[in-house]
Design an enzyme around this catalytic site. Structure first.
Site, PDB file in Angstrom:
ATOM      1  N   ASP A 245       3.446   1.121  -2.086  1.00 11.89           N
ATOM      2  CA  ASP A 245       2.208   1.116  -1.413  1.00 11.89           C
ATOM      3  C   ASP A 245       2.411   1.608   0.108  1.00 11.89           C
ATOM      4  O   ASP A 245       3.606   1.389   0.586  1.00 11.89           O
ATOM      5  CB  ASP A 245       1.655  -0.203  -1.226  1.00 11.89           C
ATOM      6  CG  ASP A 245       0.837  -0.394  -2.550  1.00 11.89           C
ATOM      7  OD1 ASP A 245       0.695   0.614  -3.510  1.00 11.89           O
ATOM      8  OD2 ASP A 245       0.220  -1.602  -2.833  1.00 11.89           O
ATOM      9  N   LYS A 267      -2.367   3.795  -0.339  1.00 10.88           N
ATOM     10  CA  LYS A 267      -3.791   4.119  -0.266  1.00 10.88           C
ATOM     11  C   LYS A 267      -4.033   3.724   1.218  1.00 10.88           C
ATOM     12  O   LYS A 267      -3.780   2.781   1.645  1.00 10.88           O
ATOM     13  CB  LYS A 267      -4.554   3.139  -1.098  1.00 10.88           C
ATOM     14  CG  LYS A 267      -4.423   3.124  -2.642  1.00 10.88           C
ATOM     15  CD  LYS A 267      -5.350   2.369  -3.254  1.00 10.88           C
ATOM     16  CE  LYS A 267      -4.884   2.229  -4.757  1.00 10.88           C
ATOM     17  NZ  LYS A 267      -3.986   1.481  -4.892  1.00 10.88           N
ATOM     18  N   MET A 378      -9.069  -7.509   4.082  1.00 13.82           N
ATOM     19  CA  MET A 378      -9.789  -6.193   4.316  1.00 13.82           C
ATOM     20  C   MET A 378     -11.226  -6.504   4.907  1.00 13.82           C
ATOM     21  O   MET A 378     -12.325  -5.966   4.225  1.00 13.82           O
ATOM     22  CB  MET A 378      -9.906  -5.726   2.799  1.00 13.82           C
ATOM     23  CG  MET A 378      -8.697  -5.551   1.914  1.00 13.82           C
ATOM     24  SD  MET A 378      -8.727  -4.917   0.163  1.00 13.82           S
ATOM     25  CE  MET A 378      -9.124  -6.301  -0.617  1.00 13.82           C
TER      26      MET A 378
END
Ligand code: SAH
Length: 464
Positions: A245, A267, A378
């Protein structure tokens, strides 16, 4: 080569240690788990603490007969003339003698040892620099899987079977290379001796079968390579292909073999270069080619890492998959800001939550954050909404909040505010890196915690 670290089988051998004190005990301890017979000559017949039943200890002053049949003798006796005498008796009995702390007079020196039962690594510096060998030993300890001895034991157990099944020397060599680098090895190192035995026999019975691939789902931690587990570091070194990632730091990737293939499927926020299904298909495809695939994820794979989906996809495709945990961002952030996530009298629960649900909307679980410590992932972009929702759910506007950005990395910072000033703080402090939001009374224990001025809290609360 200045010294030669010969490996002496200890089964049926006698090891003798003389003298009292920590030096003598350290030598005895070295052999405690070996099959050797242990004799301790200190004159009082007592066993040193912790050695009872394992060590023979005659109740008289050492004499020549005590050394009969000894293979190795360590002399830790303090008195110089007694030392000389004991060394003479030991050599007369045919033993090799080590005079503790006196390399010049010794037949052999004690190397620094990494002891994995069947597998032993010896580091000898000719007695010149013991500290050097201690440091080398620590480095090798980290490299060598703790259960490598079990793998060696399995190999020993199977040796005659392999010889019977494979008559040809070359075929045997090829088999050993294959089996000791395949699933049997993984299973033995993971502690599954039965599974390892089965995998071993399977490889032996189906020599033509293609090499079985495997996917290791690994938590890479928050970025600092020192926060990797030893197992993660080893598997990374052994990988053929690494699928990682964006959050995985270059320092962690540096631990991989230089010739391993690296695929970045990272991402970006609000931007998905490689869709989840494509990642899963890629893992399956590489494993089916017989590759050792490492799927490396920031933090822990099972905390907001979509690890569950990848494991399910691999299982469905019949691919062997193993999971290695990592230090999740909340734990790293808690450690570096010294905010205890639970604290007697202040917080007896901690909730790991995401501030954003599917499709970017609110998460129903925010209700869980009205008590205890909240650790929000997040959530920086959603700070205004989270603040409003939690206030509406009844959490006090004065609740202490900490934002920990880039935990464990060089740019790390911790910002304190309150629930009522969360959104404005994200703005004014321009928090743009990955960050964890902690909320709850335990935040007041943080190393640099300073309560927000009461007035400011009130003003913000009114505005909210
Ligand atoms: N599986 C990861 C979480 C991935 S979700 C883990 O267990 O840590 C991504 C979120 O993790 C980011 O939005 C941020 O909230 C958090 N995060 C990841 N790395 C971080 C870091 N170094 N410092 C603070 N937060 C981090």
């Amino acid at each position: 080569m200045q010294t030669f670290p010969a490996a002496l089988p200890l089964g049926g051998k006698t090891v003798v240690v003389t003298g009292a004190g920590p030096m003598a005990e350290a030598k005895l301890r070295l052999f405690l788990t070996s099959p050797a017979r242990l004799k301790w000559l200190a004159g009082d017949g007592a066993s040193p603490p912790g050695f009872a039943g394992r060590v023979e200890s005659p109740p008289h002053a050492p004499e020549a007969a005590d050394f009969a049949g000894a293979a190795l003798v360590f002399i830790a006796e303090a008195d110089p003339s007694a030392r000389r005498q004991q060394a003479r008796w030991a050599r007369a009995a045919g033993a090799l003698v080590n005079l503790v702390d006196e390399p010049e007079g010794s037949d052999f020196q004690t190397p620094a040892l990494v002891d994995r039962d069947e597998v032993v690594v010896a580091i000898a510096t000719g007695g010149a620099a013991p500290v050097l060998s201690v440091d080398l030993r620590a480095a090798i300890e980290r490299l060598l899987p703790p259960r490598i001895g079990r793998l060696a034991a399995l190999a020993r157990e199977m040796r005659s079977t392999v010889k019977r099944v494979l008559g040809d020397f070359e075929a045997r060599r090829a088999f050993w290379e294959r089996v000791l680098r395949g699933p049997a090895r993984d299973l033995a190192l993971a502690g599954d001796q039965e599974g390892a035995r089965r995998a071993f026999l399977d490889t032996l019975n189906r020599p033509e079968a293609p090499r079985e691939g495997v996917v290791h789902l690994i938590g890479a931690g928050p970025g600092d390579p020192e926060l990797l587990t030893l197992r993660a570091a080893r598997l990374l070194r052994e990988a053929d292909v690494i699928v990682h990632d964006r959050l995985v730091s270059p320092e962690v990737l540096d631990l991989a073999r230089r010739d391993a293939r690296r695929i970045n499927v990272g991402k970006q926020r609000n931007h998905h270069p490689v869709p989840q299904e494509a990642i899963e298909a890629l893992l399956v495809e590489e494993a089916q080619k017989g590759q050792r695939v490492v799927r490396l994820k920031g933090g822990d794979p099972f905390i907001f890492g979509r690890g569950g989906e990848e494991v399910a996809a691999l299982r469905a495709a019949g691919i062997r998959v193993e999971v290695t945990p990592g230090i999740s961002a909340a734990l790293a952030a808690a450690a570096s800001s010294q905010i205890p996530l639970t604290h007697r009298g202040l917080a007896s629960s901690v909730t790991l939550a995401s501030g954003v649900g599917r499709r970017g909307g609110p998460t129903p679980e925010l209700r869980a954050l009205v008590e205890g410590t909240g650790a929000l992932y997040m959530s920086v972009d959603a700070a205004p909404r989270i603040q409003a929702q939690l206030l509406a759910l009844g959490r006090d506007g004065a609740t202490p909040v900490a934002l920990v950005e880039h935990a464990s990395r060089d740019q790390e910072r911790t910002i304190y505010c309150t629930l009522a000033s969360l959104a404005s703080t994200v703005d004014s402090e321009a928090v743009t890196g990955p960050a964890i939001i902690f909320l709850g009374e335990a935040v007041t224990q943080g190393a640099a915690y300073a309560p927000a001025p009461a007035q400011a809290i009130q003003r913000e609360a009114q505005r909210a």
